[in-house]
Design a protein around this motif. Structure first.
Motif, PDB file in Angstrom:
ATOM      1  N   TYR A  45       0.821  -1.217   0.000  1.00 39.06           N
ATOM      2  CA  TYR A  45       0.000   0.000   0.000  1.00 39.06           C
ATOM      3  C   TYR A  45       0.847   1.256   0.000  1.00 39.06           C
ATOM      4  CZ  TYR A  45      -4.427  -2.287   0.377  1.00 39.06           C
ATOM      5  OH  TYR A  45      -5.536  -3.014   0.069  1.00 39.06           O
ATOM      6  N   MET A  46       0.184   2.350  -0.307  1.00 37.07           N
ATOM      7  CA  MET A  46       0.852   3.640  -0.318  1.00 37.07           C
ATOM      8  C   MET A  46      -0.174   4.691   0.090  1.00 37.07           C
ATOM      9  SD  MET A  46       2.410   5.368  -3.724  1.00 37.07           S
ATOM     10  CE  MET A  46       4.001   4.624  -3.709  1.00 37.07           C
ATOM     11  N   GLN A  47       0.290   5.720   0.782  1.00 32.79           N
ATOM     12  CA  GLN A  47      -0.624   6.816   1.112  1.00 32.79           C
ATOM     13  C   GLN A  47      -0.964   7.591  -0.163  1.00 32.79           C
ATOM     14  OE1 GLN A  47       2.008   8.408   4.229  1.00 32.79           O
ATOM     15  NE2 GLN A  47       0.129   8.897   5.313  1.00 32.79           N
ATOM     16  N   PRO A  48      -2.201   8.091  -0.262  1.00 28.36           N
ATOM     17  CA  PRO A  48      -2.581   8.820  -1.484  1.00 28.36           C
ATOM     18  C   PRO A  48      -1.683  10.021  -1.767  1.00 28.36           C
ATOM     19  CG  PRO A  48      -4.412   8.732   0.116  1.00 28.36           C
ATOM     20  CD  PRO A  48      -3.324   7.898   0.658  1.00 28.36           C
ATOM     21  N   GLN A  49      -1.222  10.700  -0.697  1.00 27.94           N
ATOM     22  CA  GLN A  49      -0.352  11.870  -0.918  1.00 27.94           C
ATOM     23  C   GLN A  49       0.949  11.454  -1.596  1.00 27.94           C
ATOM     24  OE1 GLN A  49      -2.069  10.805   1.795  1.00 27.94           O
ATOM     25  NE2 GLN A  49      -1.410  12.054   3.523  1.00 27.94           N
ATOM     26  N   ARG A  79       4.332  11.207  -6.692  1.00 27.02           N
ATOM     27  CA  ARG A  79       4.926  10.493  -7.842  1.00 27.02           C
ATOM     28  C   ARG A  79       4.372  11.041  -9.159  1.00 27.02           C
ATOM     29  NH1 ARG A  79       7.842   8.416  -3.705  1.00 27.02           N
ATOM     30  NH2 ARG A  79       7.675   6.168  -3.454  1.00 27.02           N
ATOM     31  N   LEU A  80       3.044  11.193  -9.213  1.00 27.70           N
ATOM     32  CA  LEU A  80       2.411  11.650 -10.453  1.00 27.70           C
ATOM     33  C   LEU A  80       2.869  13.067 -10.787  1.00 27.70           C
ATOM     34  CD1 LEU A  80      -1.223  10.254  -9.920  1.00 27.70           C
ATOM     35  CD2 LEU A  80       0.692   9.162 -11.099  1.00 27.70           C
ATOM     36  N   GLU A  81       2.981  13.888  -9.759  1.00 27.41           N
ATOM     37  CA  GLU A  81       3.438  15.262  -9.938  1.00 27.41           C
ATOM     38  C   GLU A  81       4.857  15.282 -10.514  1.00 27.41           C
ATOM     39  OE1 GLU A  81       1.666  17.972  -9.710  1.00 27.41           O
ATOM     40  OE2 GLU A  81       3.403  19.247 -10.180  1.00 27.41           O
ATOM     41  N   PHE A  82       5.715  14.407 -10.002  1.00 23.06           N
ATOM     42  CA  PHE A  82       7.094  14.348 -10.495  1.00 23.06           C
ATOM     43  C   PHE A  82       7.117  13.968 -11.980  1.00 23.06           C
ATOM     44  CE2 PHE A  82      10.992  12.116 -11.538  1.00 23.06           C
ATOM     45  CZ  PHE A  82      11.944  13.035 -11.148  1.00 23.06           C
ATOM     46  N   LEU A  83       6.308  12.960 -12.340  1.00 24.36           N
ATOM     47  CA  LEU A  83       6.268  12.516 -13.746  1.00 24.36           C
ATOM     48  C   LEU A  83       5.841  13.666 -14.663  1.00 24.36           C
ATOM     49  CD1 LEU A  83       4.593   8.977 -13.375  1.00 24.36           C
ATOM     50  CD2 LEU A  83       7.017   9.472 -13.777  1.00 24.36           C
ATOM     51  N   LYS A  84       4.876  14.436 -14.186  1.00 22.39           N
ATOM     52  CA  LYS A  84       4.382  15.559 -14.993  1.00 22.39           C
ATOM     53  C   LYS A  84       5.434  16.671 -15.083  1.00 22.39           C
ATOM     54  CE  LYS A  84       0.864  19.075 -15.012  1.00 22.39           C
ATOM     55  NZ  LYS A  84       0.040  19.816 -14.056  1.00 22.39           N
ATOM     56  N   GLN A 111      -9.141   6.261  -4.760  1.00 21.84           N
ATOM     57  CA  GLN A 111      -7.966   7.111  -4.539  1.00 21.84           C
ATOM     58  C   GLN A 111      -7.120   7.353  -5.794  1.00 21.84           C
ATOM     59  OE1 GLN A 111      -8.234   8.500  -1.795  1.00 21.84           O
ATOM     60  NE2 GLN A 111      -7.736   7.284   0.004  1.00 21.84           N
ATOM     61  N   ALA A 112      -6.762   6.276  -6.493  1.00 25.74           N
ATOM     62  CA  ALA A 112      -5.808   6.423  -7.609  1.00 25.74           C
ATOM     63  C   ALA A 112      -6.491   6.914  -8.893  1.00 25.74           C
ATOM     64  CB  ALA A 112      -5.100   5.095  -7.866  1.00 25.74           C
ATOM     65  N   PHE A 113      -7.641   6.334  -9.197  1.00 26.43           N
ATOM     66  CA  PHE A 113      -8.340   6.628 -10.450  1.00 26.43           C
ATOM     67  C   PHE A 113      -8.603   8.136 -10.644  1.00 26.43           C
ATOM     68  CE2 PHE A 113     -12.813   6.379 -12.394  1.00 26.43           C
ATOM     69  CZ  PHE A 113     -12.372   6.349 -13.690  1.00 26.43           C
ATOM     70  N   PRO A 114      -9.188   8.839  -9.658  1.00 28.29           N
ATOM     71  CA  PRO A 114      -9.409  10.278  -9.893  1.00 28.29           C
ATOM     72  C   PRO A 114      -8.104  11.058 -10.038  1.00 28.29           C
ATOM     73  CG  PRO A 114     -10.107   9.628  -7.655  1.00 28.29           C
ATOM     74  CD  PRO A 114      -9.754   8.383  -8.388  1.00 28.29           C
ATOM     75  N   ARG A 115      -7.075  10.639  -9.326  1.00 29.54           N
ATOM     76  CA  ARG A 115      -5.790  11.349  -9.432  1.00 29.54           C
ATOM     77  C   ARG A 115      -5.172  11.138 -10.822  1.00 29.54           C
ATOM     78  NH1 ARG A 115      -6.378  10.380  -3.943  1.00 29.54           N
ATOM     79  NH2 ARG A 115      -5.759  12.172  -2.666  1.00 29.54           N
ATOM     80  N   LEU A 116      -5.188   9.895 -11.296  1.00 29.56           N
ATOM     81  CA  LEU A 116      -4.646   9.615 -12.632  1.00 29.56           C
ATOM     82  C   LEU A 116      -5.418  10.412 -13.680  1.00 29.56           C
ATOM     83  CD1 LEU A 116      -4.291   5.763 -12.157  1.00 29.56           C
ATOM     84  CD2 LEU A 116      -2.380   7.290 -12.713  1.00 29.56           C
ATOM     85  N   LYS A 117      -6.734  10.459 -13.518  1.00 29.61           N
ATOM     86  CA  LYS A 117      -7.561  11.197 -14.479  1.00 29.61           C
ATOM     87  C   LYS A 117      -7.190  12.674 -14.486  1.00 29.61           C
ATOM     88  CE  LYS A 117     -11.855  10.086 -13.397  1.00 29.61           C
ATOM     89  NZ  LYS A 117     -13.314  10.052 -13.383  1.00 29.61           N
ATOM     90  N   PHE A 162      12.315   6.352  -6.126  1.00 32.58           N
ATOM     91  CA  PHE A 162      11.394   6.400  -7.273  1.00 32.58           C
ATOM     92  C   PHE A 162      12.049   7.170  -8.421  1.00 32.58           C
ATOM     93  CE2 PHE A 162       8.231   8.959  -9.554  1.00 32.58           C
ATOM     94  CZ  PHE A 162       7.419   7.965 -10.075  1.00 32.58           C
ATOM     95  N   GLU A 163      12.625   8.338  -8.097  1.00 32.58           N
ATOM     96  CA  GLU A 163      13.240   9.158  -9.142  1.00 32.58           C
ATOM     97  C   GLU A 163      14.411   8.424  -9.797  1.00 32.58           C
ATOM     98  OE1 GLU A 163      14.148  13.101  -7.630  1.00 32.58           O
ATOM     99  OE2 GLU A 163      12.135  13.289  -6.768  1.00 32.58           O
ATOM    100  N   SER A 164      15.151   7.657  -8.989  1.00 31.78           N
ATOM    101  CA  SER A 164      16.284   6.913  -9.548  1.00 31.78           C
ATOM    102  C   SER A 164      15.792   5.888 -10.568  1.00 31.78           C
ATOM    103  CB  SER A 164      17.103   6.249  -8.441  1.00 31.78           C
ATOM    104  OG  SER A 164      16.487   5.055  -7.995  1.00 31.78           O
ATOM    105  N   TRP A 165      14.628   5.302 -10.330  1.00 30.34           N
ATOM    106  CA  TRP A 165      14.110   4.298 -11.268  1.00 30.34           C
ATOM    107  C   TRP A 165      13.528   4.931 -12.523  1.00 30.34           C
ATOM    108  CZ3 TRP A 165      14.796  -0.717 -11.977  1.00 30.34           C
ATOM    109  CH2 TRP A 165      15.486  -1.396 -10.975  1.00 30.34           C
TER     110      TRP A 165
END
Ligand SMILES: [Zn+2]
Length: 352
Positions: A53-57, A62-67, A107-113, A326-329
């Motif tokens: 598991y992971m906290q939503p924050q 992670r998603l913010e970094f990718l963007k 949690q994940a679906f709305p954030r990914l959207k 995560f960033e290293s990967w």
């Protein structure tokens, strides 16, 4: 200690510009990072199973970094085609979620959207029809909630003697006992749920509340349809989240899973993920017979043009992973430094 050394090394490499250099390299462009997620906590699940598991924050970070860093998040099927054709864009990533849990939906679906990122959901389907907590997981979760205790007598749940919940191996033993007796009596889903409710009573836990809050449940049919309608890719993960060693049973798991997904989404799923990351050489010809185009593992690595399509590596992200890891990967540094690639093939309880 090892973790500290690793983090210090990664920080030094990032400061030296190595992350940036590798992320922009031709070497990285020829590779695809497939990210693997399981659950995103509704409440405290990341404290119970930080490896799953992971906290939503944290997911949001992670998603913010990718963007922010301009990563190309591609749908898995397209990413694999372009990997073979050597036409991947720079910094390519595919996002996958195992199991298709309700917490994914919540949690994940709305954030990914909101980020506009595509993702693949490897949906196991047995529990999508019944809206019950997954039996073995909810038993383990409730025992963890009472982790300081020794229960004097397990007779109410059909187990002999006292139940020592003070260590992970002690709790694991109770879960094993419950699964074994449920299997021996060939209990149905609702009967297993009654057993979980009896365990909750013994532990004085509000089981109805756990069910209402949909903790440790999968998405129901309507939710899977909603995810598919929004352009997310619903793919294979076996019907009952297991990979039997006998060909006929193994293939039936794929066939049942595929039939359920097809009914829900009207799509023909061809991408597969091994439940629990467990893969054996004999599974590959069985998957080919079922016309499975790709299969992902939990073994760490970036996929290359030469990777076996039915043994694709992923980076398993979870609560235990630091942001720099995560960033290293995603940059590719993690792949070069990885000293342990193969995922464990059996469940080993930790001592705490
Ligand atoms: Zn799974």
């Amino acid at each position: 200690m090892l973790k500290t050394v690793k983090l210090v090394t990664l920080r030094a490499l990032r400061e030296s510009g190595m992350f940036h250099l590798l992320a922009n390299s031709r070497w990285r462009q020829q590779r695809l990072l497939i990210l693997c997620y399981h659950g995103t906590s509704l409440e405290d699940e990341h404290l119970w199973r930080p490896g799953l598991y992971m906290q939503p924050q944290k997911l949001e970070q992670r998603l913010e970094f990718l963007k922010k860093d301009g990563y190309s998040v591609l749908p898995l099927g397209e990413a694999l085609q372009r990997l073979r054709a050597e036409t991947l864009p720079r910094r390519s990533v595919a996002i996958t979620f195992d199991d298709g849990s309700y917490d994914f939906y919540q949690q994940a679906f709305p954030r990914l959207k909101s980020y506009g990122f595509p993702a693949t959901v490897y949906q196991t389907t047995y529990y999508t029809a019944c809206e019950l907590p997954i039996f073995n997981l909810v038993c383990s979760y409730m025992l963890w909630k009472r982790r300081g205790q020794v229960i004097a007598n397990g007779v109410d749940i059909g187990l002999q003697g006292s139940l020592d919940l003070r260590t992970e191996p002690g709790r694991h033993k109770v879960v094993r006992g419950l699964i074994e007796s449920a299997d021996a009596e060939d209990l149905t889903g609702p009967e297993r749920d009654d057993l979980a409710a009896r365990l909750a009573r013994l532990l004085t836990i509000d089981y109805a509340g756990i069910k209402t809050r949909r903790i440790l449940q999968l998405m129901n049919a309507r939710e899977v349809q909603d995810v598919a309608r929004n352009g997310f890719d619903v793919q294979l993960h076996t019907h009952r989240h297991r990979t039997p060693g006998e060909e006929r049973l193994f293939r039936r798991e794929i066939q049942d899973n595929r039939a359920h997904i097809r009914e829900l989404t009207a799509n023909q799923p061809v991408h597969f993920c091994y439940p629990g990351g467990i893969h054996r050489p004999e599974f590959l010809p069985w998957l080919r017979e079922e016309h499975v185009a790709s299969a992902t593992t939990c073994d760490a690595g970036l996929a290359t043009r030469e990777s076996e399509s039915l043994l694709l590596p992923r980076f398993v992200d979870n609560q235990n992973r630091a942001q720099i890891e995560f960033e290293s990967w995603v940059t590719g540094v993690g792949d070069l430094l990885a000293f342990r690639r193969a995922a464990p093939q059996v469940y080993v309880p930790s001592r705490s």
